[in-house]
Design a protein around this motif. Sequence first.
Motif, PDB file in Angstrom:
ATOM      1  N   UNK A  89       1.017  -1.537   0.119  1.00 13.74           N
ATOM      2  CA  UNK A  89       0.449   0.083  -0.084  1.00 13.74           C
ATOM      3  C   UNK A  89       0.870   1.403  -0.364  1.00 13.74           C
ATOM      4  N   UNK A  90      -0.085   2.339  -1.338  1.00 12.89           N
ATOM      5  CA  UNK A  90       1.303   3.830  -0.280  1.00 12.89           C
ATOM      6  C   UNK A  90       1.523   4.123   1.039  1.00 12.89           C
ATOM      7  N   UNK A  91       0.786   4.278   1.975  1.00 11.74           N
ATOM      8  CA  UNK A  91       0.389   4.328   3.009  1.00 11.74           C
ATOM      9  C   UNK A  91       1.174   3.220   4.074  1.00 11.74           C
ATOM     10  N   UNK A  92       1.796   2.508   4.556  1.00 10.07           N
ATOM     11  CA  UNK A  92       2.544   1.683   5.512  1.00 10.07           C
ATOM     12  C   UNK A  92       2.560   2.343   6.992  1.00 10.07           C
ATOM     13  N   UNK A  93       2.246   1.101   8.092  1.00 14.34           N
ATOM     14  CA  UNK A  93       2.813   1.706   9.652  1.00 14.34           C
ATOM     15  C   UNK A  93       2.139   2.996   9.862  1.00 14.34           C
ATOM     16  N   UNK A  94       1.215   3.575   9.085  1.00 15.15           N
ATOM     17  CA  UNK A  94       0.345   4.878   9.665  1.00 15.15           C
ATOM     18  C   UNK A  94      -0.316   3.490  11.119  1.00 15.15           C
ATOM     19  N   UNK A  95      -0.418   3.480  11.952  1.00 23.33           N
ATOM     20  CA  UNK A  95      -1.707   3.000  13.138  1.00 23.33           C
ATOM     21  C   UNK A  95      -1.338   3.943  13.911  1.00 23.33           C
ATOM     22  N   UNK A  96      -2.060   4.791  15.140  1.00 21.27           N
ATOM     23  CA  UNK A  96      -2.228   5.561  15.964  1.00 21.27           C
ATOM     24  C   UNK A  96      -2.155   4.948  17.062  1.00 21.27           C
ATOM     25  N   UNK A  97      -2.279   5.304  18.087  1.00 26.74           N
ATOM     26  CA  UNK A  97      -2.167   5.051  20.069  1.00 26.74           C
ATOM     27  C   UNK A  97      -1.872   6.187  20.620  1.00 26.74           C
ATOM     28  N   UNK A  98      -2.560   5.903  22.016  1.00 23.86           N
ATOM     29  CA  UNK A  98      -2.165   7.194  22.981  1.00 23.86           C
ATOM     30  C   UNK A  98      -1.602   5.606  24.257  1.00 23.86           C
ATOM     31  N   UNK A  99      -1.615   6.568  24.969  1.00 21.25           N
ATOM     32  CA  UNK A  99      -0.909   5.789  26.375  1.00 21.25           C
ATOM     33  C   UNK A  99      -1.786   4.332  26.677  1.00 21.25           C
ATOM     34  N   UNK A 100      -2.467   4.350  26.196  1.00 22.58           N
ATOM     35  CA  UNK A 100      -3.399   3.228  26.458  1.00 22.58           C
ATOM     36  C   UNK A 100      -3.189   1.542  25.620  1.00 22.58           C
ATOM     37  N   UNK A 101      -2.363   1.869  24.909  1.00 21.32           N
ATOM     38  CA  UNK A 101      -2.492   1.474  23.228  1.00 21.32           C
ATOM     39  C   UNK A 101      -3.327   1.088  22.202  1.00 21.32           C
ATOM     40  N   UNK A 102      -4.195   1.589  22.685  1.00 21.98           N
ATOM     41  CA  UNK A 102      -5.364   1.015  22.044  1.00 21.98           C
ATOM     42  C   UNK A 102      -5.170   1.587  20.660  1.00 21.98           C
ATOM     43  N   UNK A 103      -5.518   0.646  19.578  1.00 18.63           N
ATOM     44  CA  UNK A 103      -5.966   1.403  18.342  1.00 18.63           C
ATOM     45  C   UNK A 103      -6.562   2.053  17.218  1.00 18.63           C
ATOM     46  N   UNK A 104      -6.261   3.446  17.723  1.00 15.62           N
ATOM     47  CA  UNK A 104      -7.201   4.618  17.517  1.00 15.62           C
ATOM     48  C   UNK A 104      -7.492   4.980  15.928  1.00 15.62           C
ATOM     49  N   UNK A 105      -7.027   4.753  15.360  1.00  6.72           N
ATOM     50  CA  UNK A 105      -6.923   5.281  13.748  1.00  6.72           C
ATOM     51  C   UNK A 105      -7.806   5.491  13.043  1.00  6.72           C
ATOM     52  N   UNK A 106      -8.959   4.983  13.300  1.00  2.00           N
ATOM     53  CA  UNK A 106      -9.870   4.911  12.661  1.00  2.00           C
ATOM     54  C   UNK A 106     -10.874   5.347  13.107  1.00  2.00           C
TER      55      UNK A 106
END
Length: 399
Positions: A246-263
């Motif tokens: 994919x053109x964009x790889x590794x784009x995953x956002x997580x805060x202190x809780x380590x929960x995936x908040x990307x979507x």
Amino acid sequence: MKIAVTVIRIIVGLLFVFSGLVKANDPLGLSYKMQEFFEIWNLHQFNSWSLLMSVLMNAFEIIAGTALIVGWRIKLFSWLLLLLIVFFTFLTGYTYITGMPKNCGCFGDCLPISSKTSFLKDVALTIMIVFLFWKQKYIKPFLSNSFTTIKMIAVTIFAFGFQWYTLNYMPVVDCMPFKVGNNIPEKMKMPPNAIPDSTVITFVYDKNGQTVEFTATDFPADFKVPHYKLIKRYDKIIRKGSNNEPPIKGFALSGESKVDSTQSVLGQPYAIALFIENFSIPVSKWEKEFAEVYTTAKNKNIPVYMVSSQPDVAAKEVSKTTFADIQIFSCDFTAVRTAARVSPNLYLLKEGTIINKWSRHGFGSAVKSIEPITVLPKKEVRVMDTTINVDPIDSLNKN
């Protein structure tokens, strides 16, 4: 002969100028490519010099190409171009033979070409430059010496000045997957014409002190567990796919809780994201301007996030600012530095689509773009003594 020399010198000169300009549009891109070579060759000590080397190489290509076209100091630049193309041919040949890295970045991200094409291009250039070196007596200046010298000084100033601008104000031509108009969730998907790698499971066993390998469909006839001891198994590529990343790889956002908040972030009606690769530019240099962006966005009910590969460092750096309570997300280092071609880099997102982006010098323009936006606040609805948040936009759509 003079005609052949003139045609070839113009072709070679234009190719070098074009190559230098494309990479000068994004000097960081070439510096990252240099770091890939340094990693492969265990020359990590040169990583800190990669940006300087990138700027100098890009400027040299522009200057040398122009010098060849106008016929300025041909003896000097004939030697320099010959040495440079031999070096380039070695790099592209190494990449083509070993497959590391995947490409040499000869024309930057704006014009990606295969390692084979890069190598053949440099072989052809080597032949042409050797010919010019041999027949350099036929290369004469098109203009007077004084005018040519003035022109070369102007080209030199432009070669370095252009890169200063792109390093501070972002590339003039944005060729990255995070360019304005792109939808990040879509760019995180595999391309529709992707061809995956064809792999086969391969087993490695120890048989009476000898290492043997075979696939799941090719077990030896005398296979017995007591005589064969499993060492490992791996997927062996039997046919390489293409366009399968994919053109964009590794784009995953997580805060202190380590929960995936990307979507959650990419699904917001509007959102502001501040990408920071590092803090080489102190917060004090852009604190006041970003504080205005932060306040304006908050007043418009637009969430503001900071994205960094070093969230702990980011939290410490902003701890004494008026936006110390900003939500900080951790993200992959490569994804952050791809998004932040200048650091910090501010993004305005609409349901994951990049509406606009600015360097720190454009934060004032960002405020003007945010002010017309209206996002309705979420309202509270009490159901059986439980308070839930209802998005007014969703409510309107359902009604």
